[in-house]
Design a protein around this motif. Structure first.
Motif, PDB file in Angstrom:
ATOM      1  N   THR A   1      54.261  80.922  13.801  1.00 20.29           N
ATOM      2  CA  THR A   1      55.294  79.874  13.746  1.00 20.29           C
ATOM      3  C   THR A   1      56.135  79.869  15.011  1.00 20.29           C
ATOM      4  OG1 THR A   1      55.389  80.160  11.335  1.00 20.29           O
ATOM      5  CG2 THR A   1      57.190  78.947  12.364  1.00 20.29           C
ATOM      6  N   ALA A   2      56.475  81.052  15.530  1.00 20.32           N
ATOM      7  CA  ALA A   2      57.286  81.141  16.747  1.00 20.32           C
ATOM      8  C   ALA A   2      56.578  80.497  17.941  1.00 20.32           C
ATOM      9  CB  ALA A   2      57.609  82.603  17.050  1.00 20.32           C
ATOM     10  N   VAL A   3      55.283  80.755  18.062  1.00 25.80           N
ATOM     11  CA  VAL A   3      54.514  80.153  19.164  1.00 25.80           C
ATOM     12  C   VAL A   3      54.512  78.632  19.050  1.00 25.80           C
ATOM     13  CG1 VAL A   3      52.214  79.958  20.184  1.00 25.80           C
ATOM     14  CG2 VAL A   3      53.068  82.196  19.474  1.00 25.80           C
ATOM     15  N   LEU A   4      54.283  78.131  17.848  1.00 29.71           N
ATOM     16  CA  LEU A   4      54.238  76.677  17.641  1.00 29.71           C
ATOM     17  C   LEU A   4      55.594  76.035  17.899  1.00 29.71           C
ATOM     18  CD1 LEU A   4      52.047  76.578  14.388  1.00 29.71           C
ATOM     19  CD2 LEU A   4      51.342  75.963  16.707  1.00 29.71           C
ATOM     20  N   LEU A   5      56.678  76.688  17.455  1.00 27.20           N
ATOM     21  CA  LEU A   5      58.028  76.140  17.685  1.00 27.20           C
ATOM     22  C   LEU A   5      58.389  76.182  19.167  1.00 27.20           C
ATOM     23  CD1 LEU A   5      60.007  77.688  14.682  1.00 27.20           C
ATOM     24  CD2 LEU A   5      59.293  75.311  14.965  1.00 27.20           C
ATOM     25  N   LYS A   6      57.950  77.225  19.838  1.00 25.40           N
ATOM     26  CA  LYS A   6      58.240  77.364  21.262  1.00 25.40           C
ATOM     27  C   LYS A   6      57.677  76.189  22.054  1.00 25.40           C
ATOM     28  CE  LYS A   6      58.272  78.973  25.563  1.00 25.40           C
ATOM     29  NZ  LYS A   6      59.482  78.879  26.415  1.00 25.40           N
ATOM     30  N   PHE A   7      56.435  75.822  21.781  1.00 27.65           N
ATOM     31  CA  PHE A   7      55.785  74.779  22.590  1.00 27.65           C
ATOM     32  C   PHE A   7      55.962  73.370  22.017  1.00 27.65           C
ATOM     33  CE2 PHE A   7      53.462  78.673  23.707  1.00 27.65           C
ATOM     34  CZ  PHE A   7      53.603  78.637  25.084  1.00 27.65           C
TER      35      PHE A   7
ATOM     36  N   LEU B   1      61.879  75.483  22.432  1.00 21.16           N
ATOM     37  CA  LEU B   1      62.859  76.551  22.253  1.00 21.16           C
ATOM     38  C   LEU B   1      62.495  77.755  23.116  1.00 21.16           C
ATOM     39  CD1 LEU B   1      63.141  76.474  18.338  1.00 21.16           C
ATOM     40  CD2 LEU B   1      64.677  75.382  19.981  1.00 21.16           C
ATOM     41  N   VAL B   2      63.508  78.509  23.531  1.00 27.45           N
ATOM     42  CA  VAL B   2      63.228  79.752  24.257  1.00 27.45           C
ATOM     43  C   VAL B   2      62.659  80.759  23.251  1.00 27.45           C
ATOM     44  CG1 VAL B   2      65.024  79.337  25.971  1.00 27.45           C
ATOM     45  CG2 VAL B   2      65.592  80.600  23.894  1.00 27.45           C
ATOM     46  N   TRP B   3      62.001  81.809  23.750  1.00 28.52           N
ATOM     47  CA  TRP B   3      61.276  82.726  22.873  1.00 28.52           C
ATOM     48  C   TRP B   3      62.173  83.398  21.842  1.00 28.52           C
ATOM     49  CZ3 TRP B   3      56.485  82.485  21.837  1.00 28.52           C
ATOM     50  CH2 TRP B   3      55.538  82.117  22.780  1.00 28.52           C
ATOM     51  N   ILE B   4      63.336  83.851  22.247  1.00 25.33           N
ATOM     52  CA  ILE B   4      64.209  84.583  21.325  1.00 25.33           C
ATOM     53  C   ILE B   4      64.677  83.671  20.187  1.00 25.33           C
ATOM     54  CG2 ILE B   4      66.333  84.126  22.621  1.00 25.33           C
ATOM     55  CD1 ILE B   4      65.500  87.437  20.888  1.00 25.33           C
ATOM     56  N   THR B   5      64.978  82.415  20.529  1.00 29.97           N
ATOM     57  CA  THR B   5      65.427  81.458  19.523  1.00 29.97           C
ATOM     58  C   THR B   5      64.272  81.043  18.609  1.00 29.97           C
ATOM     59  OG1 THR B   5      67.079  80.615  21.070  1.00 29.97           O
ATOM     60  CG2 THR B   5      66.583  79.244  19.166  1.00 29.97           C
ATOM     61  N   ALA B   6      63.110  80.790  19.211  1.00 28.11           N
ATOM     62  CA  ALA B   6      61.935  80.421  18.413  1.00 28.11           C
ATOM     63  C   ALA B   6      61.567  81.541  17.432  1.00 28.11           C
ATOM     64  CB  ALA B   6      60.757  80.117  19.330  1.00 28.11           C
ATOM     65  N   SER B   7      61.696  82.790  17.885  1.00 29.54           N
ATOM     66  CA  SER B   7      61.385  83.927  17.011  1.00 29.54           C
ATOM     67  C   SER B   7      62.355  83.999  15.835  1.00 29.54           C
ATOM     68  CB  SER B   7      61.435  85.233  17.811  1.00 29.54           C
ATOM     69  OG  SER B   7      60.513  85.203  18.880  1.00 29.54           O
TER      70      SER B   7
ATOM     71  N   PRO C   1      70.830  81.565  22.348  1.00 26.82           N
ATOM     72  CA  PRO C   1      70.612  80.250  22.976  1.00 26.82           C
ATOM     73  C   PRO C   1      70.365  79.150  21.950  1.00 26.82           C
ATOM     74  CG  PRO C   1      69.366  81.955  24.126  1.00 26.82           C
ATOM     75  CD  PRO C   1      69.940  82.607  22.907  1.00 26.82           C
ATOM     76  N   ALA C   2      71.067  78.023  22.119  1.00 25.65           N
ATOM     77  CA  ALA C   2      70.913  76.833  21.256  1.00 25.65           C
ATOM     78  C   ALA C   2      71.215  77.139  19.790  1.00 25.65           C
ATOM     79  CB  ALA C   2      69.519  76.240  21.406  1.00 25.65           C
ATOM     80  N   ARG C   3      72.206  77.998  19.545  1.00 26.83           N
ATOM     81  CA  ARG C   3      72.513  78.400  18.157  1.00 26.83           C
ATOM     82  C   ARG C   3      72.883  77.204  17.286  1.00 26.83           C
ATOM     83  NH1 ARG C   3      77.051  79.658  15.119  1.00 26.83           N
ATOM     84  NH2 ARG C   3      76.747  81.285  13.528  1.00 26.83           N
ATOM     85  N   SER C   4      73.732  76.318  17.765  1.00 29.47           N
ATOM     86  CA  SER C   4      74.169  75.173  16.961  1.00 29.47           C
ATOM     87  C   SER C   4      72.986  74.254  16.612  1.00 29.47           C
ATOM     88  CB  SER C   4      75.247  74.378  17.699  1.00 29.47           C
ATOM     89  OG  SER C   4      74.756  73.929  18.958  1.00 29.47           O
ATOM     90  N   SER C   5      72.068  74.087  17.559  1.00 23.52           N
ATOM     91  CA  SER C   5      70.878  73.269  17.290  1.00 23.52           C
ATOM     92  C   SER C   5      69.970  73.938  16.271  1.00 23.52           C
ATOM     93  CB  SER C   5      70.098  73.031  18.583  1.00 23.52           C
ATOM     94  OG  SER C   5      70.897  72.365  19.539  1.00 23.52           O
TER      95      SER C   5
ATOM     96  N   LEU D   1      70.978  83.004   6.755  1.00 23.82           N
ATOM     97  CA  LEU D   1      70.558  83.742   7.950  1.00 23.82           C
ATOM     98  C   LEU D   1      70.803  82.927   9.218  1.00 23.82           C
ATOM     99  CD1 LEU D   1      67.237  85.473   6.828  1.00 23.82           C
ATOM    100  CD2 LEU D   1      69.472  86.506   7.184  1.00 23.82           C
ATOM    101  N   ALA D   2      70.622  81.608   9.130  1.00 26.09           N
ATOM    102  CA  ALA D   2      70.896  80.755  10.294  1.00 26.09           C
ATOM    103  C   ALA D   2      72.376  80.817  10.667  1.00 26.09           C
ATOM    104  CB  ALA D   2      70.475  79.319  10.003  1.00 26.09           C
ATOM    105  N   LEU D   3      73.246  80.775   9.670  1.00 25.83           N
ATOM    106  CA  LEU D   3      74.686  80.842   9.936  1.00 25.83           C
ATOM    107  C   LEU D   3      75.117  82.209  10.457  1.00 25.83           C
ATOM    108  CD1 LEU D   3      76.001  78.941   6.772  1.00 25.83           C
ATOM    109  CD2 LEU D   3      76.143  78.141   9.133  1.00 25.83           C
ATOM    110  N   SER D   4      74.353  83.253  10.124  1.00 26.02           N
ATOM    111  CA  SER D   4      74.723  84.609  10.547  1.00 26.02           C
ATOM    112  C   SER D   4      74.164  84.988  11.911  1.00 26.02           C
ATOM    113  CB  SER D   4      74.232  85.623   9.502  1.00 26.02           C
ATOM    114  OG  SER D   4      72.816  85.657   9.463  1.00 26.02           O
ATOM    115  N   LEU D   5      73.428  84.097  12.576  1.00 22.41           N
ATOM    116  CA  LEU D   5      72.884  84.397  13.901  1.00 22.41           C
ATOM    117  C   LEU D   5      74.004  84.635  14.904  1.00 22.41           C
ATOM    118  CD1 LEU D   5      69.979  81.768  14.089  1.00 22.41           C
ATOM    119  CD2 LEU D   5      69.738  84.251  13.880  1.00 22.41           C
TER     120      LEU D   5
END
Length: 522
Positions: free
Chosen positions: A108-114, A118-124, A365-369, A356-360
């Motif tokens: 899922t992280a790879v697919l979201l990245k491309f 998203l940057v890798w850390i955010t996609a992960s 990077p791009a937390r609000s998005s 979990l999204a709110l606790s990031l």
């Protein structure tokens, strides 16, 4: 002034809570009428209610969800889990909740990245958040459509364990974001410490609770003890840096499978009823607040990204479920292909993903998005997948009713309709609309149907005593449960009216509770 503000704030929260409870009650009635899952109705109701219309602002607080709601839900699920059923499917559960979650999150992280850039850390982080399955929605679908008991156990067990795995992975991702670098060895060590440490902590506090059960012989004291253990275990786990979710899960399993043996049936029934209500109440507020939190404008703006995210995590789920379960046949009973389809179709997202999204971390990077993306994805998943899941499960035809069960239902239909017709005949006779000779003739014909059905039922029951299967016993188990509950209600009513002495009633109630606990779960 500060005191007045605090009092006004508290009064507003109480008033808002009462309004939400009334809304939830109304939603329960409408959901039953429309035959729609209760949790979906709550989300839609929350979406309709404007937050400004409430006396006090209220929303999804990640600290409240993670530190209060989550341990309650995990503990409630754990004490209702039979360790024997869980152990029979533990290999597939651990396979899906461990390697399955990691593999699915990676894909899922790879697919979201491309796809979303998203940057890798955010996609992960997003990928891990979207690997969590909302069990409540899936089990709600299972209650409307019959499914094999082992499949339901696997779904519940996987959800229990993958919550813990996801929390540990998010912790690792947060550490990487803070430190800037993280080796694979460090990640494996942190993962093992979290899981092994959480298991040891849960075992220790669970056995402590079992020991205290021997000293306490009071339903209310034992209830308070279990509340303290569930919430306290989670907090201690966070302090020690181990998996709090695994610790609470382990403690709950120890208490339900060892501690309950040290208590009377009455205390066990009280504990199970309390935790059932606690879990139901928490889920009610979570899904209602979820609808309140999501803004319709943001949903429409983020629909395209949400659909991409859903496709991404479903692809990740597909490429983790099918290959891993193909390997499963080498060391355990294989799962039917239709069951595997359900594990993919039932990949519904829920409130923990939003928490979990709110606790990031704020510097991600791009937390609000990310928060907007997760909220929209969860909403679309709950409505789209949640509403379609019962239809898909029904189409797969997972549990074929036995011929005996079908015959029982036909006989039951005959009895219900014939007795209803006899009641209507009595009304027509008493009102003078129907002559007596016509009444007697029609009444006798219906009585013949009733006698024939009851004779057949008696023969089937005698045959069941000689040769019965698990499916064939479900019907009579449900009847017995209703009869025992009716007896309990009558005894409690007699005690309230002073018709029975307490000592006599208590001994009989104890016997009824033992019989109820011996029955299978609904």
């Amino acid at each position: 002034m500060p005191t007045s503000f605090t009092e006004d704030h508290f009064t507003g929260l109480v008033t808002t809570s009462i309004i939400l409870l009334l809304v939830a009650t109304f939603v329960a009635l409408v959901s039953r009428w429309l035959r729609m899952p209760y949790v979906i109705g709550l989300v839609l109701a929350g979406l309709i209610i404007p937050k400004d219309a409430l006396p006090e602002s209220i929303g999804l607080n990640p600290e409240v969800i993670l530190n209060l709601f989550l341990p309650i839900l995990i503990f409630e699920a754990a004490i209702n889990t039979d360790i024997r059923k869980l152990s029979s499917s533990i290999k597939v559960i651990l396979l899906l909740a461990g390697p399955g979650v990691i593999l699915s999150a990676a894909i899922t992280a790879v697919l979201l990245k491309f796809s979303l850039g998203l940057v890798w850390i955010t996609a992960s982080a997003v990928a891990v958040i979207l690997t969590i399955t909302d069990t409540v929605s899936v089990i709600a679908a299972f209650r409307t459509v019959p499914v094999p008991a082992r499949l339901a156990t696997i779904v519940e067990g996987e959800s229990l364990f993958n919550d813990g795995v996801a929390l540990v992975l998010i912790s690792i991702i947060t550490t990487i974001n803070t430190v800037g670098s993280f080796s694979l060895f460090q990640g494996v060590v942190q993962f093992l410490i979290a899981f092994i440490g959480g298991g040891v902590l849960g075992l220790g506090l669970g056995y402590l609770c079992v020991g205290l059960f021997k000293q306490l012989d009071d339903a209310l004291s034992n209830t308070l003890l279990t509340v303290a253990i569930s919430l306290g275990t989670f907090q201690i786990g966070q302090i020690l840096g181990v998996s709090s979710a695994i610790a609470v899960l382990t403690a709950g399993l120890v208490i339900s499978n060892l501690g309950f043996r040290k208590t009377s049936a009455t205390i066990r029934v009280t504990l199970l009823n309390f935790w059932e209500y606690a879990g139901f109440g928490v889920n009610t507020f979570i899904f209602l607040l979820l609808g309140l939190e999501v803004e319709p404008r943001l949903i429409f703006m983020g629909l395209s990204s949400a659909f991409i995210a859903i496709i991404a995590y479903q692809i990740g789920r597909i490429f983790s479920i099918y290959p891993l379960l193909a390997i499963l046949r080498w060391f355990d009973r294989p799962l039917p292909l239709k069951w595997q389809h359900v594990l993919i179709i039932g990949n519904v997202k829920g409130s923990l993903s939003m928490a979990l999204a709110l606790s990031l971390p704020y510097d991600l990077p791009a937390r609000s998005s990310v928060i907007a993306l997760v909220f929209t994805t969860v909403f679309v998943s709950l409505i789209g997948q949640g509403l379609s899941l019962p239809w898909f499960v029904k189409k797969l035809n997972l549990a074929q009713p036995s011929p005996l069960r079908q015959k029982l239902e036909v006989l039951q239909l005959n009895l219900i309709t014939a007795k209803a017709a006899q009641e209507e005949l009595k009304i027509l006779l008493e009102s003078g609309i129907l002559p007596r000779f016509v009444y007697e003739e029609l009444f006798a014909s219906y009585q013949a149907r009733i006698a024939s059905s009851e004779t057949t039922l008696r023969e089937m029951y005698n045959q069941r005593l000689k040769q019965s299967s698990e499916k064939e016993e479900d019907y009579l188990e449900g009847v017995r449960r209703r009869l025992y509950l009716a007896e309990k209600s009558a005894i409690n009513d007699a005690i309230f009216k002073g018709l029975l002495p307490n000592n006599l009633a208590e001994s009989y109630l104890q016997e009824l509770n033992e019989k109820l606990l011996s029955l299978k779960d609904d």
